[in-house]
Structure formats: structure tokens, C-alpha cells
Design an enzyme around this catalytic site. Structure first.
Site, PDB file in Angstrom:
ATOM      1  N   LYS A  78      -2.456  -4.761 -47.638  1.00 58.79           N
ATOM      2  CA  LYS A  78      -3.234  -5.942 -47.247  1.00 58.79           C
ATOM      3  C   LYS A  78      -3.931  -5.666 -45.924  1.00 58.79           C
ATOM      4  CE  LYS A  78      -2.713 -10.989 -46.645  1.00 58.79           C
ATOM      5  NZ  LYS A  78      -1.777 -12.134 -46.649  1.00 58.79           N
ATOM      6  N   SER A 159      -3.145 -16.306 -49.427  1.00 59.69           N
ATOM      7  CA  SER A 159      -4.163 -15.439 -48.882  1.00 59.69           C
ATOM      8  C   SER A 159      -4.103 -14.000 -49.414  1.00 59.69           C
ATOM      9  CB  SER A 159      -4.028 -15.390 -47.361  1.00 59.69           C
ATOM     10  OG  SER A 159      -2.794 -14.773 -47.010  1.00 59.69           O
ATOM     11  N   SER A 183       1.548 -17.519 -49.113  1.00 58.64           N
ATOM     12  CA  SER A 183       0.500 -16.516 -49.355  1.00 58.64           C
ATOM     13  C   SER A 183       0.939 -15.276 -50.115  1.00 58.64           C
ATOM     14  CB  SER A 183      -0.113 -16.077 -48.022  1.00 58.64           C
ATOM     15  OG  SER A 183      -1.035 -17.037 -47.592  1.00 58.64           O
TER      16      SER A 183
END
Ligand SMILES: [Mg+2]
Ligand SMILES: [Zn+2]
Lengths: 496, 488, 95
Positions: A78, A159, A183
Site C-alpha cells: 500500500k 482506503s 480500511s
């Protein structure tokens, strides 16, 4: 072997170990998949050369018998994790071409264990969002499509939307993610993948761009529960550079797979039966209860009376911490800078241009709730309610409950633009089941449990006692066994 | 609060005013590394060299507290007779400034590590006051912006960013510039004794923010102004005096004081408003979520207490009791721990009062003149002790002792050997003294007559005899002989 | 509680984010929607409840007073938008 991207992380590991495949072949297959999947916009930065070099090294280590636990396994990172020498953006314009001179502890742990890194995965800007639509690098498109509606661009959740979509699309064997209010778990549920947010303090936050420090926690997204167990073991561990990380040994989570559920007490919180919750979600939840019961667990109804306050509490605490954490993006030491009349003007223009709309809004909310005259009414009160939310769980666990079962999300994934465009609160409700877990610092795991009528995946959430991720893995493994097998989408994006 | 003291009042055009002063002192904690990072806390260094990724607020960086800074704060709290809080909380003070990389300063707002305490301050040999301490907390220093390297730009050096400071907040217990100066001086002494701050004001290790207000005697507190960053004890006094005058002037003209931050300009001898800092401040303090509460137990405090050195007040009391020194002398000697140690080494087994006189008057006087501190003294405590021994055993006179001190100061050497080799020994041989006395009497018959009428003339004869003997005659013997021969 | 455009501008300035006039109204509506959403907390009985200090009962670990970092000026300045002679450079700050 035909398509190496069809392997799970555990299968690939075993195939490498038995030298049925090489790390280079495995990596090449994933690099090819990654490059073919650009229409999904999962990656902000691809690092294929780095990945192939790492794979070559891994093959050498395997040949020498020095393989690490993740040796040669291609993963995605990420883009909230700082990567040494690789542009790191947090999906924000404000970081510009920021290239860290350091590696985050957690991604460093993966590299230490031999992982191959394919690149940096897209996300909502500064991890603020539930649909991956706030990224400055454009939205991520889920590999999933609604039945009979191929035109709708489905969101992968947020997210960690780049992470969930990349794993579901088989671009990587697993991905790192972060979870501040849901998330990891919400995007996992939206994409039919497994996501675990471990206990606060289980993974180091050092080198991960901070959103809300008291809530942020790193974790993996994978296609199977076993894969999540394998990845978390490498990611977790004490870090003297993060004083909120716990100094306790990391268990071999994979060993908890297949453990008997006899006598385990599973709580089902009545307050999660929200008004207006769809029959589909309620049915899924009942199904989950039945699966665990069949596997030998005992089901008890529990009460978490402050549940309904969790989301409002979150929308005070998280923006407050974010408003302060994001003050460092000022155009002085890194990132973009806009010219201004004077220093204040430079700050204001830089931050107006560098931050997207959602981030600007949350910074302003956070600034407001901390400002003189409002601090006690908002922030202090929210921190008191947070104590009550945590006490709810303490009480339940003290009464002998081993874990809690809830839906992961109130609905399956939606399409781009369908939520939150007029009222930001609509989007915030996506985290209604997940956010309590961050409030209380507990571990939470989302496991795929079936498909909705529209063909999109649905997930169940398991919540555990502090540092008892092992129970979550064994329960999730049982659900995974019992649930209908998920067929990941065909690669419609190839040639799209 | 104490009664207004008229002797401290400032005379205005319309009557007396009382000035009320409180102070916030920022003292740099003596430590190797910074408060929350492993970078060096040492003063100076090439630009941005003493900077870690944490100090530069790189994305994802986290603070880890330096245990020595915690110990230093507790030790200082003990030295201020203050409440030590076993649980304290670090807060973020949020504001934007280029030398504040995180966009917030980590400080302690609601729950400081040290609570209320007291400092006893000797304002003059005859006046002692007690200044209350409100609190002491730990916080980070900011970096440095240089404004003079370019006409249009400022340059930022983060070497000081994150260095540990103790902010020591007094109560508004001071009533004159003199009291304020004495307070800072005493606080500095205590910090240096404890070793928690080097007290170096030129390097900014000790900075004062001075809160000044004025009022009519007996009335409630007036509106205060804060004078920021005054960096010498002398300037603290000057700043208070001019600020009090300024406020009195405004009030006597029927105006009112705006609460504001001001800067003291020593060149112009005035304070001026810092408009740039005047913008409505809203620091949005909240607990730093990167740091857990700072907790320790009473045993930790007790252990630090047990290791604390003797502090100046206790030492002063002991010097009075043990050596019979006058309180003022004792106070002067304990101002610096090194001075007090020097005195004790000098006085050991000797006449302590004589030793105190020599240390205070001769040694300190000379050190001051040369701008040296006691550690740099060319005359060691052993050498000064030897000089005092020579006086006490009548080997040399006090006057010769001063010459001897001068020789040891500039040339070094063993005082005893010098006296021997240079023939500085006092003449105690009555025959030789008598010869000199007789010679002086014979040469000055007129003066002899005068002396018989006016015995104070004796001093003149003593001087002449000493001159004759090169200062080496025992003054008592000279005196006795002259009295006898002159019949006075 | 709710905000008005003047408050929105004040918060924007405190946050050091430039806002255009046309944005103020939109932000005003959005912020008020969020404030309405969190309003429900005012009905919670929090008498005698301590604000949470940390989710885990953990002691904060401390670092030894040893210089272990610094001397990395190239790393510190590597991403600086404007630098000169190992300093960060910003528009002139007036004291
Ligand atoms: Mg202050
Ligand atoms: Zn301060």
C-alpha cells in the site's frame, strides 16, 4: 504449471520450497498480470525491475537453503508505507515526488523474510475514504462486476482499495494494507478477500504515513485465511521505534488454522441489528452463526450498548488526529510547494492545492473540534465515549466470550459516484460495523462468506480479544471451509 | 501573597505603582541525545547535521522518549521542592512555523511532570523572598530560522529541533527587576548544581519569558505583557524596568494595557510589540496519540532523590553552621557548586573565615577581572590553603601574602618554596626590628614630638618601619616596640 | 452546534488551507452535516468517565540517552523543494 497467479500464497510458497517453480517465474507471471491490469488502476507505482531483481536473489537464497518464510513471494505494498528509494505518495498530490530514504518497519519485515515487492498500491488519499475514489491518482476499479451490469465501475472499498482489488484480480499473492476505521476489512469484504486488522500495537506504525495515530494499524489482505496468517506473522512484532507497539512474541498464526472450535463462545451483538439493515445481510449473518455452530462453537447473544456512538466518535477523533498529523505537509522539507506572497500564503496555497477535497474537509473538521471553546464538547467527550465503547467489549470478554461475529459491511460494493457525493456522512456509514474495533484497539478480521444477489461478494467480521488473532484465524478458517467457494472474476480488463 | 513593600514601589506622576512579575524559563536539559530522537543535542554543528528523520518530521516518523530527560526533569523538580507527578501526559501544541517541522510542538499542557514548588531567593544580604513555582514540564525546542542570509528568503536549520527543554513557570511573586534577576540567578544555580541544565544564556540554554504588569499598591492584578526570549540576567532587569515604565506611562495617561507579546530591544532600551505573533492563537492542545502516558513509581523518584547532590540552600546553611561564616559570605560561596567545593578544600583544617575572605575577595576578585571561572583558576585550592597556612603561622604578613598570591597566580609554584627562595619570610627577630624602629625615630624627631601629643600618628611610624624592612617585619612586633619607645 | 461562513474561513486559516469564496458555502454545508451527525454524542452520559488515554494497558518504553542518529544531512534534505548550503529555504519570515 499453467497460470502461476492462480496459486494462493501458501501454495506458491510450498511450490517454491519443493522447487516446482522458481521465484523468477512466479514474479514474471505477476508482473505480467500487473501490467495487464492497468485499467483497474491498482498500482500508483510499479517496480517490476526491483521485483525481478528480488526474485533472482530469492532463487539464489532458495538454492543455498537460506529461504525466508516469504522467500520469492510477490506482494503489493500500500502506498502509505514508506519504501526506501521508491516514490511514496499516500495517494496525495502534496507528497509530489517524495522518495523516502527509509523503509517502513512492516514492509522491511516482509523484505527481511524474502518477499518480492511488485510496487505501490493505490488508496484513498491519506487513507481517508471507503471507496478509493479520493486518490489523487484516480479511483481503483474493482475486478468484480455486478450481475448484468458490466458498465458500472464497482469500487473496491477503501482506503486499501488498491490492495483489495490487486489481490482479488490476482496481481499479487497478498498485499499490505492499513485500517483506521475499517480500511482493511471493508475493502476485503467488497472484493471477496480476507483482511485482518490486528490488535493495536501488534504491528509497528514506524514508516507508515500517519492518518489517525491512535487508530491506525497495519495488516494484510490475501485470498485465503491461511495466507493472511502467514503474512501477518512476518509483518507483526515489536519495534523500539514505535512505543505503541507491543513487546510480546509473535505466534505462528498458521498453526491456529484448523483448531477445534469446541467450546468456543461466540458473541452476536444485538445492537448490530441496525434498523433498515438488508435482509440479505441479516441472512448472511445468520448463516455465519450456523456455520460456527456446526463447527462446534457456542453462540451467545451479547450487548454492546455504545455501538451506535462509535461512528460519530470516530468522526471526531480521527479528523482531530489527522489535522495534526497532516500539519507536516507544508511544502518546506518535502513534497510540492506553491509560491506565495509570504510564508503563510505559501502554506495555504500549497495545502489547498496539495490536499484533495475529502482530506481538506477532514483537516478542517479536526481543527474545529480541537479549537478553543469546542475541545471539551467534542474531543474530550468523544474520548470519554471511546472509553465506554472499549468497556462494552471488556465486559463481554470478561463474561467468557472468545470472539464476536458481525457483518463486515452494511451492503455489498457500490459503483463509483453512487455514494457520498452530496452528503459525506452517507459514505462514512460504510464503516458502521468495523469502526468500533479500532475504537477499542481490538483485532478484527473480514472473511468472504458468499455473494449478494447482484453477484458481488459479502463478508463477515470476527472481532477478538486483544492479541488473540489466533482465535480469529481458526474461526475464519471454519467459515472459509463452510462458505461457498468464491470464484474470482475472469480477467475482463485484459484488452479492455 | 505578601504585603506590598513600599520600598519596591515605582514613583509615577500620579503616585506609587507596584510591578508584578512572573517568569517562564526555558532551560535546555543536559543530555546527549534529543528528547524524542537519537540525534545529538549538542550545541552548534553544521546545518541540519544533528537531525534525524524524526526531527525533520518525515512521513511516518514516531517519537521515542529519552529516559535521561525524564530523570533530569524529576531531579530538577526535587531541587525546586516540587510535587513530582508519577503520571504525566504529552500534548501536541499545534501551530505552523518553518522551524517547527511537525506542525506541532510536543509539550505537556494539562498534566505536567512536575507541579507546584518553591525557590528561596536572596535578593540582597538583608532580603530574602520565596518565589512559588507553578509547574515544570518537558517539551521540544524548535529549529532555527536564519533571516539574514538572503533579502527574500529565510534559511532553516533543524539542529535544535527536538532538543529537550524544561519550561519552569513561576507564580507572579516578584515585585522588582532586582527580585527577578535574583530569581533567575538562583534558579540557574540550582539547575547547575543538579546538572540538569548548563545555564549558558549566551548559547540559549536558559531563556526567559517575562510577564510584567503594574498596579496601584493593594489592588488586583493588572493586564500583563509577556516579553519573549530575554537572554541575559542583565537584560531581564532592564526589560522589566522599561516595560513597567511604559505601562505606567500609558495608565497615567488614561490608557489601557493590551495583553500582548513584546520583544526587548537592548540596543534601543525599549520593548516593542511582536505583531506577527499577535494573530489569534489557538494551539489546539490535545494528548499526543503517538506517546503513552509517562508513568513511573515513587521508588524511581526516591532513588533520584537519594542521589541528588547537596543543594545550595542546604550548603549555605551548613557553611553558616559548620564554618561560622556570615550568611552573606556563605551565600556568595554557594552560588556555584565549584566555588563552594573550592572553598571547602581551601578551608579544610584551617581558619574557615580567613579562607572565606581569601576565596571571596582575592580569588573571586581576580577571577572576575580575568573573566575566568573557578575551574580555570591558576591558583589551586591546595596552593591557596598553603598561603593561608603561611599567614596563620606568622611566616608571612597579610600584605606579603597578597604578593605571594600574585606570584602563584602568574608563575605557579609551591607557595612555601617561593617564600623560602625569595626571602619573603616575615622578620620576627626583635633585634632587627628594633634597629629599624630606632633608625626611624632618630631620623624624625619632629614627628616623635607630634606623636606624643597625637597617638594616631603611630600609624605613620608603622608604615615607615615596614618600608625599611621591605614589608617583612611582623606588624604586631613593630607596633609593640613603637608604642614602648614613643611612650604612647 | 454549527458553523457559519466566518467560522469556516477561520478554521481554514487555522488549518493553513486557502479557500475560495465559492468553496466556503459548500464546506459550510458539509461541515454542518458532519456536526449534526456527531451531535448524538451529547446525549451520552459520560459523568465520571475518564477520556481514554490508550487502548492498551501498556507502559511507555524509554530510550537510553545515547546518540544513535543524525549526520545524515543528505537524507534530510533529499526531498527539499528548495535548499541552499544544507539549509531548507522558505519565503522570508518576518518576526
Ligand atoms: Mg510558554
Ligand atoms: Zn515552552
Amino acid at each position: 504449471m499453467s497460470d502461476l497467479t492462480l496459486l494462493s500464497l501458501a501454495e506458491a510458497r510450498d511450490a517454491l520450497k519443493s522447487k516446482k517453480i522458481s521465484a523468477l517465474e512466479l514474479t514474471r507471471a505477476h508482473v505480467e498480470a500487473m501490467e495487464a491490469a492497468r485499467p483497474l488502476n491498482c498500482f500508483i507505482t510499479e517496480t517490476p525491475e526491483l521485483a525481478l531483481a528480488q526474485a533472482t536473489q530469492s532463487d539464489a537464497k532458495i538454492a543455498r537453503g537460506e529461504a525466508g518464510p516469504l522467500e520469492g513471494l510477490p506482494l503489493g505494498i500500500k502506498d502509505l508505507y514508506c519504501s526506501k528509494g521508491v516514490r511514496t505518495t499516500a495517494a496525495s498530490r502534496i507528497l509530489g515526488n517524495f522518495t523516502p530514504t527509509y523503509e517502513s518497519t512492516v514492509s522491511g519485515n516482509l523484505l527481511r523474510d524474502g518477499a518480492v515487492t511488485l510496487g505501490k498500491l493505490n488508496l484513498d488519499e491519506f487513507a481517508m475514504g471507503s471507496s478509493n475514489e479520493t486518490s489523487a491518482f484516480g479511483p481503483v476499479i474493482s475486478p468484480w462486476r455486478r450481475k448484468g451490469d458490466p458498465a458500472a465501475k464497482i469500487v473496491p472499498g477503501g482506503s486499501s482499495g488498491g490492495s483489495s482489488a490487486a489481490v482479488a484480480a490476482r496481481l499479487c499473492l497478498g498485499a499490505t494494507a492499513t485500517d483506521t476505521g475499517g480500511s482493511i476489512r471493508q475493502p476485503a469484504a467488497f472484493t471477496g478477500t480476507v483482511g485482518i486488522k490486528p490488535t493495536y500495537g501488534r504491528c509497528s506504525r514506524w514508516g507508515i504515513v500517519a492518518f489517525a495515530s491512535s487508530l491506525d494499524q497495519a495488516g494484510p489482505i490475501t485470498r485465503t485465511v491461511r495466507d493472511a496468517a502467514i503474512m501477518l506473522r512476518s509483518m507483526a512484532g515489536h519495534d523500539p521505534r514505535d512505543t505503541t507497539s507491543v513487546d510480546a512474541p509473535v505466534p505462528d498464526y498458521e498453526k491456529s488454522m484448523g483448531a477445534s472450535l469446541k467450546g468456543r463462545r461466540i458473541g452476536v451483538p444485538k445492537e448490530y441489528r441496525l434498523d433498515g439493515l438488508s435482509a440479505e445481510i441479516l441472512a448472511l449473518w445468520d448463516q455465519g452463526v450456523a456455520w460456527l455452530k456446526d463447527a462446534g462453537a457456542e453462540i451467545v447473544e451479547i450487548s454492546l450498548p455504545h455501538t451506535k456512538y462509535a461512528l460519530p466518535t470516530y468522526y471526531i477523533i480521527a479528523p482531530a488526529e489527522a489535522s495534526s498529523n497532516l500539519a507536516r505537509y507544508d511544502g518546506v522539507r518535502y513534497g510540492i510547494r506553491e509560491t506565495g506572497r509570504d510564508i503563510a500564503d505559501m502554506y495555504e496555497k500549497t495545502r489547498a492545492k496539495g490536499f484533495g477535497q475529502e482530506v481538506r474537509r477532514r483537516i478542517m473538521i479536526g481543527t474545529y473540534v480541537l479549537s478553543a471553546g469546542y475541545y471539551d464538547a467534542y474531543y474530550v467527550r468523544a474520548q470519554k465515549v471511546r472509553s465506554l465503547i472499549k468497556q462494552d467489549f471488556d465486559t463481554v470478554f470478561a463474561a467468557g466470550v472468545d470472539a464476536v461475529l458481525t457483518p463486515a459491511t452494511p451492503s455489498p460494493a457500490f459503483a463509483q459516484g453512487e455514494q457520498g457525493s452530496t452528503d459525506p456522512v452517507e459514505m462514512y456509514l460504510n464503516d458502521v460495523f468495523t469502526v468500533t474495533v479500532n475504537m477499542a484497539g481490538l483485532p478484527g478480521l473480514s472473511v468472504p462468506s458468499g455473494l449478494a444477489a447482484n453477484g458481488l461478494p459479502l463478508g463477515l467480521q470476527l472481532i477478538g480479544r486483544p492479541f488473540d488473532e489466533e482465535t480469529l484465524f481458526s474461526l475464519a478458517g471454519a467459515i472459509e471451509q463452510a462458505a461457498p467457494k468464491i470464484d474470482y472474476p475472469q480477467a475482463w480488463w485484459r484488452g479492455a | 501573597m505578601s504585603q506590598p513593600a513600599p520600598s519596591k514601589f515605582i514613583k509615577g506622576a500620579t503616585g506609587d505603582w507596584e510591578v508584578v512579575i512572573g517568569m517562564e524559563i526555558h532551560a535546555q536539559v543536559t543530555s546527549h541525545a534529543k528528547l524524542f530522537s537519537g540525534a545529538s543535542a549538542e550545541y552548534g554543528g553544521a546545518p541540519n547535521d544533528h537531525v534525524s528523520l524524526v526531527d525533520a518530521a518525515m512521513p511516518g516518523m514516531l517519537p521515542v522518549i529519552n529516559e535521561e530527560c525524564v530523570r533530569q526533569a524529576v531531579r530538577t523538580g526535587l531541587g525546586l521542592e516540587a510535587q513530582i507527578n508519577l503520571r504525566s501526559i504529552f500534548d501536541r501544541k499545534n501551530y505552523f512555523y518553518p522551524d517547527l517541522p511537525q506542525g506541532y510542538q510536543i509539550s505537556q499542557f494539562k498534566h505536567p511532570i512536575v507541579g507546584e514548588g518553591t525557590v528561596i531567593v536572596d535578593v540582597s544580604p538583608s532580603e530574602r523572598i520565596t518565589v512559588g513555582i507553578e509547574r515544570l514540564h518537558l517539551e521540544q525546542d524548535a529549529g532555527k530560522s536564519l533571516h539574514d542570509l538572503s533579502a527574500t528568503e529565510s534559511h532553516v536549520d533543524l539542529n535544535r529541533s527536538g532538543v529537550a527543554l524544561m519550561e519552569i513557570v513561576s507564580k507572579p511573586d516578584m515585585r522588582s527587576a532586582e527580585e527577578a534577576r535574583a530569581y533567575v540567578s538562583k534558579l540557574r544555580t540550582i539547575l547547575r548544581y543538579i546538572g540538569s541544565c548548563d545555564g549558558n544564556m549566551e548559547q540559549g540554554s536558559l531563556r526567559a519569558d517575562v510577564n510584567v504588569s503594574v498596579r496601584r499598591p493593594g489592588e488586583g492584578l493588572g493586564t500583563r505583557c509577556e516579553i519573549k526570549n530575554v537572554n541575559s540576567i542583565r537584560f531581564i532587569g532592564q526589560a522589566i524596568e522599561v516595560e513597567a515604565r511604559r505601562q505606567i506611562g500609558i495608565l497615567e495617561d488614561g490608557g489601557k494595557i493590551d495583553q500582548e507579546t513584546r520583544l526587548f530591544d537592548p540596543g534601543k532600551g525599549e520593548t516593542r510589540s511582536m505583531r506577527s505573533k499577535e494573530e489569534a492563537h489557538d494551539y489546539r492542545y490535545f494528548p499526543d496519540p503517538d506517546l503513552l502516558p509517562l508513568e513511573f513509581d515513587q521508588a524511581f523518584v526516591d532513588a533520584l532523590k537519594a542521589q541528588l547532590p547537596e543543594l545550595p540552600d542546604a550548603k549555605r546553611a551548613r557553611f553558616i553552621a559548620e564554618y561560622g561564616l556570615p550568611p552573606y559570605d556563605a551565600g556568595v560561596l554557594v552560588m556555584e557548586r565549584a566555588s563552594a567545593d573550592f572553598f571547602e578544600q581551601t578551608a579544610k583544617g584551617r581558619d574557615a573565615k580567613l579562607a572565606a575572605n581569601w576565596v571571596i575577595n582575592e580569588l573571586f576578585g581576580r577571577l572576575n577581572k580575568e573573566g575566568l571561572d573557578v575551574a580555570q583558576s591558576p591558583v589551586s585550592a591546595a596552593a591557596l590553603g598553603a598561603i593561608i597556612d603561611l599567614i596563620s603561622s606568622d611566616v608571612i604578613s597579610g600584605k606579603i601574602a597578597k604578593d605571594l598570591f600574585e606570584i602563584v597566580w602568574s608563575e605557579g609554584g609551591d607557595p612555601k618554596d617561593i617564600v623560602e627562595s625569595r626571602g619573603l619570610k616575615q622578620v620576627t627577630d626583635t633585634g632587627a626590628i628594633e634597629a629599624a624602629v630606632d633608625a626611624v625615630i632618630a631620623a624624625n624627631p619632629d614627628k616623635v614630638e607630634q606623636a606624643k601629643a597625637k597617638p594616631t600618628m603611630l600609624g605613620w611610624f608603622v608604615g615607615q618601619v615596614m618600608k625599611q624592612t621591605g614589608g617583612k617585619a611582623n606588624p604586631q612586633a613593630v607596633n609593640d616596640l613603637l608604642k614602648q619607645k614613643l611612650g604612647v | 452546534m454549527s458553523v457559519d461562513p466566518a467560522v469556516v474561513r477561520r478554521i481554514a486559516h487555522l488549518s493553513r488551507i486557502a479557500v475560495e469564496d465559492k468553496e466556503v458555502e459548500r464546506l459550510n454545508g458539509e461541515i454542518n452535516a458532519i456536526l449534526t451527525f456527531v451531535e448524538t454524542l451529547s446525549s451520552v452520559d459520560v459523568a465520571g468517565v475518564e477520556p481514554i488515554a490508550s487502548v492498551l494497558p501498556m507502559q511507555m518504553k524509554k530510550r537510553a540517552d545515547v546518540v544513535t542518529d543524525g549526520g545524515i544531512v543528505d537524507d534530510i534534505l533529499a526531498n527539499a523543494p528548495v535548499r541552499e548550503d544544507n539549509y531548507f529555504v522558505v519565503p522570508k519570515v518576518v518576526e
